[in-house]
Motif scaffolding. Structure first.
Motif, PDB file in Angstrom:
ATOM      1  N   ALA A  19      20.319  52.900  -3.471  1.00 25.13           N
ATOM      2  CA  ALA A  19      19.432  52.599  -4.604  1.00 25.13           C
ATOM      3  C   ALA A  19      18.080  52.095  -4.109  1.00 25.13           C
ATOM      4  CB  ALA A  19      20.087  51.570  -5.522  1.00 25.13           C
ATOM      5  N   ARG A  20      18.111  51.252  -3.068  1.00 26.18           N
ATOM      6  CA  ARG A  20      16.866  50.714  -2.508  1.00 26.18           C
ATOM      7  C   ARG A  20      16.021  51.840  -1.879  1.00 26.18           C
ATOM      8  NH1 ARG A  20      14.953  45.904  -1.282  1.00 26.18           N
ATOM      9  NH2 ARG A  20      16.907  44.789  -1.637  1.00 26.18           N
ATOM     10  N   GLU A  21      16.699  52.732  -1.142  1.00 24.93           N
ATOM     11  CA  GLU A  21      15.992  53.847  -0.479  1.00 24.93           C
ATOM     12  C   GLU A  21      15.330  54.768  -1.496  1.00 24.93           C
ATOM     13  OE1 GLU A  21      18.935  55.708   1.919  1.00 24.93           O
ATOM     14  OE2 GLU A  21      19.087  54.020   3.322  1.00 24.93           O
ATOM     15  N   LYS A  22      15.947  54.906  -2.665  1.00 27.58           N
ATOM     16  CA  LYS A  22      15.403  55.778  -3.702  1.00 27.58           C
ATOM     17  C   LYS A  22      14.401  55.042  -4.613  1.00 27.58           C
ATOM     18  CE  LYS A  22      19.557  58.682  -3.999  1.00 27.58           C
ATOM     19  NZ  LYS A  22      18.955  60.008  -3.727  1.00 27.58           N
ATOM     20  N   GLY A  23      14.137  53.763  -4.278  1.00 27.01           N
ATOM     21  CA  GLY A  23      13.178  52.982  -5.076  1.00 27.01           C
ATOM     22  C   GLY A  23      13.710  52.593  -6.441  1.00 27.01           C
ATOM     23  N   LEU A  24      15.027  52.482  -6.545  1.00 17.26           N
ATOM     24  CA  LEU A  24      15.645  52.180  -7.848  1.00 17.26           C
ATOM     25  C   LEU A  24      15.971  50.697  -8.028  1.00 17.26           C
ATOM     26  CD1 LEU A  24      18.062  55.259  -7.956  1.00 17.26           C
ATOM     27  CD2 LEU A  24      15.898  54.961  -9.193  1.00 17.26           C
ATOM     28  N   VAL A  25      15.736  49.891  -6.996  1.00 18.31           N
ATOM     29  CA  VAL A  25      15.945  48.449  -7.105  1.00 18.31           C
ATOM     30  C   VAL A  25      14.628  47.821  -7.564  1.00 18.31           C
ATOM     31  CG1 VAL A  25      16.545  46.320  -5.905  1.00 18.31           C
ATOM     32  CG2 VAL A  25      17.721  48.456  -5.309  1.00 18.31           C
ATOM     33  N   ARG A  26      14.661  47.170  -8.723  1.00 22.16           N
ATOM     34  CA  ARG A  26      13.457  46.563  -9.286  1.00 22.16           C
ATOM     35  C   ARG A  26      13.321  45.110  -8.842  1.00 22.16           C
ATOM     36  NH1 ARG A  26      15.971  47.834 -14.047  1.00 22.16           N
ATOM     37  NH2 ARG A  26      15.636  45.693 -14.734  1.00 22.16           N
ATOM     38  N   SER A  27      12.104  44.670  -8.651  1.00 19.12           N
ATOM     39  CA  SER A  27      11.826  43.266  -8.358  1.00 19.12           C
ATOM     40  C   SER A  27      11.279  42.638  -9.631  1.00 19.12           C
ATOM     41  CB  SER A  27      10.817  43.148  -7.216  1.00 19.12           C
ATOM     42  OG  SER A  27      10.579  41.782  -6.918  1.00 19.12           O
ATOM     43  N   GLY A  54      25.057  44.253 -17.623  1.00 22.52           N
ATOM     44  CA  GLY A  54      25.337  45.195 -16.546  1.00 22.52           C
ATOM     45  C   GLY A  54      24.324  45.187 -15.426  1.00 22.52           C
ATOM     46  N   ASP A  55      23.319  44.309 -15.502  1.00 19.01           N
ATOM     47  CA  ASP A  55      22.394  44.187 -14.376  1.00 19.01           C
ATOM     48  C   ASP A  55      23.160  43.706 -13.143  1.00 19.01           C
ATOM     49  OD1 ASP A  55      20.081  44.981 -15.623  1.00 19.01           O
ATOM     50  OD2 ASP A  55      19.307  42.967 -16.003  1.00 19.01           O
ATOM     51  N   VAL A  56      23.037  44.431 -12.036  1.00 17.53           N
ATOM     52  CA  VAL A  56      23.601  43.982 -10.759  1.00 17.53           C
ATOM     53  C   VAL A  56      22.448  43.315 -10.013  1.00 17.53           C
ATOM     54  CG1 VAL A  56      24.814  44.631  -8.644  1.00 17.53           C
ATOM     55  CG2 VAL A  56      25.223  45.907 -10.775  1.00 17.53           C
ATOM     56  N   VAL A  57      22.621  42.033  -9.684  1.00 19.87           N
ATOM     57  CA  VAL A  57      21.484  41.206  -9.267  1.00 19.87           C
ATOM     58  C   VAL A  57      21.676  40.566  -7.898  1.00 19.87           C
ATOM     59  CG1 VAL A  57      19.886  39.407 -10.040  1.00 19.87           C
ATOM     60  CG2 VAL A  57      21.310  40.585 -11.708  1.00 19.87           C
ATOM     61  N   LEU A  58      20.572  40.495  -7.165  1.00 22.06           N
ATOM     62  CA  LEU A  58      20.484  39.675  -5.965  1.00 22.06           C
ATOM     63  C   LEU A  58      19.293  38.735  -6.185  1.00 22.06           C
ATOM     64  CD1 LEU A  58      21.244  38.919  -3.039  1.00 22.06           C
ATOM     65  CD2 LEU A  58      19.677  40.713  -2.277  1.00 22.06           C
ATOM     66  N   PHE A  59      19.581  37.435  -6.310  1.00 16.63           N
ATOM     67  CA  PHE A  59      18.515  36.465  -6.549  1.00 16.63           C
ATOM     68  C   PHE A  59      17.932  35.969  -5.217  1.00 16.63           C
ATOM     69  CE2 PHE A  59      21.021  35.869 -10.522  1.00 16.63           C
ATOM     70  CZ  PHE A  59      19.998  36.145 -11.433  1.00 16.63           C
ATOM     71  N   ARG A  60      16.602  35.959  -5.127  1.00 18.57           N
ATOM     72  CA  ARG A  60      15.915  35.390  -3.990  1.00 18.57           C
ATOM     73  C   ARG A  60      15.374  34.028  -4.415  1.00 18.57           C
ATOM     74  NH1 ARG A  60      17.543  38.386   0.361  1.00 18.57           N
ATOM     75  NH2 ARG A  60      17.177  40.624   0.005  1.00 18.57           N
ATOM     76  N   PHE A  61      15.632  32.997  -3.576  1.00 20.01           N
ATOM     77  CA  PHE A  61      15.167  31.660  -3.937  1.00 20.01           C
ATOM     78  C   PHE A  61      14.888  30.852  -2.674  1.00 20.01           C
ATOM     79  CE2 PHE A  61      19.616  31.262  -3.164  1.00 20.01           C
ATOM     80  CZ  PHE A  61      19.855  29.952  -2.758  1.00 20.01           C
ATOM     81  N   ASN A  62      14.181  29.758  -2.853  1.00 12.21           N
ATOM     82  CA  ASN A  62      13.848  28.893  -1.730  1.00 12.21           C
ATOM     83  C   ASN A  62      13.755  27.456  -2.225  1.00 12.21           C
ATOM     84  OD1 ASN A  62      13.037  28.073   0.854  1.00 12.21           O
ATOM     85  ND2 ASN A  62      10.880  28.238   0.283  1.00 12.21           N
ATOM     86  N   VAL A  63      14.516  26.558  -1.612  1.00 14.87           N
ATOM     87  CA  VAL A  63      14.479  25.135  -1.983  1.00 14.87           C
ATOM     88  C   VAL A  63      14.267  24.285  -0.745  1.00 14.87           C
ATOM     89  CG1 VAL A  63      15.832  25.339  -4.096  1.00 14.87           C
ATOM     90  CG2 VAL A  63      17.013  25.051  -1.926  1.00 14.87           C
ATOM     91  N   ARG A  92      12.426  35.612  -7.008  1.00 16.45           N
ATOM     92  CA  ARG A  92      12.489  36.880  -7.748  1.00 16.45           C
ATOM     93  C   ARG A  92      13.953  37.314  -7.894  1.00 16.45           C
ATOM     94  NH1 ARG A  92      10.976  38.240  -2.553  1.00 16.45           N
ATOM     95  NH2 ARG A  92      12.272  39.814  -1.492  1.00 16.45           N
ATOM     96  N   ALA A  93      14.169  38.268  -8.781  1.00 15.95           N
ATOM     97  CA  ALA A  93      15.493  38.877  -8.956  1.00 15.95           C
ATOM     98  C   ALA A  93      15.392  40.344  -8.584  1.00 15.95           C
ATOM     99  CB  ALA A  93      15.957  38.730 -10.402  1.00 15.95           C
ATOM    100  N   GLU A  94      16.224  40.778  -7.651  1.00 15.59           N
ATOM    101  CA  GLU A  94      16.273  42.193  -7.272  1.00 15.59           C
ATOM    102  C   GLU A  94      17.401  42.834  -8.068  1.00 15.59           C
ATOM    103  OE1 GLU A  94      16.547  42.378  -3.034  1.00 15.59           O
ATOM    104  OE2 GLU A  94      14.616  41.369  -2.732  1.00 15.59           O
ATOM    105  N   ILE A  95      17.025  43.763  -8.935  1.00 13.63           N
ATOM    106  CA  ILE A  95      17.969  44.263  -9.940  1.00 13.63           C
ATOM    107  C   ILE A  95      18.105  45.774  -9.887  1.00 13.63           C
ATOM    108  CG2 ILE A  95      18.322  44.543 -12.435  1.00 13.63           C
ATOM    109  CD1 ILE A  95      17.042  41.785 -12.795  1.00 13.63           C
ATOM    110  N   VAL A  96      19.370  46.224  -9.981  1.00 14.58           N
ATOM    111  CA  VAL A  96      19.653  47.644 -10.190  1.00 14.58           C
ATOM    112  C   VAL A  96      20.688  47.721 -11.311  1.00 14.58           C
ATOM    113  CG1 VAL A  96      21.382  47.627  -8.330  1.00 14.58           C
ATOM    114  CG2 VAL A  96      20.473  49.802  -9.152  1.00 14.58           C
ATOM    115  N   PRO A  97      20.437  48.522 -12.354  1.00 11.46           N
ATOM    116  CA  PRO A  97      21.428  48.656 -13.429  1.00 11.46           C
ATOM    117  C   PRO A  97      22.750  49.190 -12.884  1.00 11.46           C
ATOM    118  CG  PRO A  97      19.306  49.565 -14.099  1.00 11.46           C
ATOM    119  CD  PRO A  97      19.219  49.305 -12.621  1.00 11.46           C
ATOM    120  N   TYR A  98      23.856  48.727 -13.443  1.00 10.12           N
ATOM    121  CA  TYR A  98      25.189  49.128 -12.982  1.00 10.12           C
ATOM    122  C   TYR A  98      25.343  50.647 -12.935  1.00 10.12           C
ATOM    123  CZ  TYR A  98      30.153  50.263 -13.362  1.00 10.12           C
ATOM    124  OH  TYR A  98      31.380  50.829 -13.183  1.00 10.12           O
ATOM    125  N   ASP A  99      24.960  51.331 -14.021  1.00  9.31           N
ATOM    126  CA  ASP A  99      25.136  52.793 -14.081  1.00  9.31           C
ATOM    127  C   ASP A  99      24.361  53.488 -12.966  1.00  9.31           C
ATOM    128  OD1 ASP A  99      26.812  52.624 -16.254  1.00  9.31           O
ATOM    129  OD2 ASP A  99      25.218  52.911 -17.733  1.00  9.31           O
TER     130      ASP A  99
END
Length: 364
Positions: A337-345, A355-364, A319-326
């Motif tokens: 942002a996470r505490e306020k529920g503003l980080v989308r999965s 401008g998406d600020v992203v944290l990618f989750r992956f498993n190989v 999945r991609a954990e995304i919060v818009p830059y603004d």
């Protein structure tokens, strides 16, 4: 991203390219670097990186880059191999878009190859050489495809499109000006036509025109009108000023531009316009190790974007954990942002936004 700088002799093309390479002569962490004499890598200006760097205090900041190629050798007859014509044309085939520098200033000390200053004539000189080269390659493609048609009728649509393009070229209209369906646009991409490449015209003005209303200059007006008629981009730039600006550090640069009454250097404007011209956007990654911008095409999906970082991330995408830059800037931190529920999965088919600020989750 590779952009070719073209133009007739004495229009300021080399001066503009010198601004790029001179900027690269500074420190390695300066947002410009030079690879070789005819190629320059230039960072895409992105103020968001500086803001994120203040939030994360990373070990390094990595912008995204555009490659500029100084394409020399054009003379009339280049399409027939005159001068360095074959080399010139082969270099254009390798770039994603063209920056066409056009002279919009008078200077008795700098001669013009055609003795008088006429930007539209100069544009047409280069465009005609590209059109002639395209006509020649199109005829060869048509001959080959017509032979294939005898055994398979699926080639008829391609032949019809090539004949339509040929008719347009014979009227002096570049292939990029044609209205095409998605399917036709894909076929044209496979033809590798020179005139199908997007173009941005750079109207090069003199230093003394910087402080005037240069938009009303008749030479600049001609370039803008021609670009509009062709559906191309156009920008006003002073290559000489850009060369001077490139030798300054960031603080001196800003002071110099303020003195001239300019908010942003022409080179920065050109880079941003070229970025848009190619239909590119940036997503961002941020952390204590690195704050970085990544280049993708508009419409790229999350899994493909993860693959820009590493192929393993695309293959093992979760999945991609995304919060818009603004949004991130507004709340002050990723944790907030996470505490306020503003980080989308988001899943692999999510279409990335600029401008998406992203944290990618992956498993190989």
């Amino acid at each position: 991203m590779k952009l070719g700088i073209v133009g007739l002799p004495n229009v300021g093309k080399s001066t503009l390219f010198n601004a790029i390479t001179k900027a690269g002569a500074e420190a390695a962490n300066y947002p410009f670097c030079t690879i070789e004499p005819n190629v320059g890598m230039v960072a895409v200006p992105d103020e968001r990186l500086d803001v994120l760097a203040r939030m994360y205090d990373p070990e390094k900041i990595t912008p995204t880059f555009i490659e500029f190629v100084d394409i020399a050798g054009l003379v009339r007859g280049a399409s027939r191999g005159e001068g360095l014509g074959n080399k010139f044309l082969s270099h254009i085939r390798e770039v994603d878009a063209i920056v066409h520098v056009v002279r919009c200033f008078e200077d008795d000390n700098i001669t013009h190859v055609d003795t008088t200053i006429d930007p539209v004539r100069d544009i047409e000189t280069i465009n005609l050489e590209l059109i002639f080269a395209d006509l020649e390659s199109l005829e060869r493609k048509l001959d080959r495809t017509k032979k294939l048609l005898k055994g398979d009728k699926k080639y008829q649509a391609e032949i019809d499109l090539m004949e339509r393009i040929r008719e347009s070229l014979e009227k002096g209209v570049p292939a990029r000006s044609l209205s095409l369906s998605e399917e036709e646009a894909e076929m044209v991409r496979q033809m590798f036509l020179l005139t199908s490449k997007p173009v941005i015209y750079a109207a090069n003005i003199s230093e003394d025109m910087i402080s005037t209303d240069y938009a009303s200059n008749p030479l600049v007006e001609k370039v803008m009108a021609h670009a509009a008629g062709e559906g191309a981009e156009a920008i006003v730039i002073c290559a000489k000023i850009e060369e001077e600006v490139a030798e300054l550090d960031q603080e001196e640069k800003q002071a110099f531009l303020r003195e001239l009454g300019i908010a942003e250097s022409g080179l920065d404007q050109l880079i941003k316009r070229c970025y848009r011209l190619l239909g590119l956007i940036s997503f961002l990654t941020a952390g204590p190790k690195e704050v970085r911008a990544w280049t993708i095409k508009k419409g790229t999906k999350a899994a493909q974007a993860a693959g820009k970082i590493h192929s393993d991330m695309e293959r093992g995408f979760i999945r991609a954990e995304i919060v818009p830059y603004d949004t991130l800037v507004e709340v002050g931190s990723y944790n907030a942002a996470r505490e306020k529920g503003l980080v989308r999965s988001e899943g692999r088919d999510y279409v990335m936004m600029d401008g998406d600020v992203v944290l990618f989750r992956f498993n190989v």
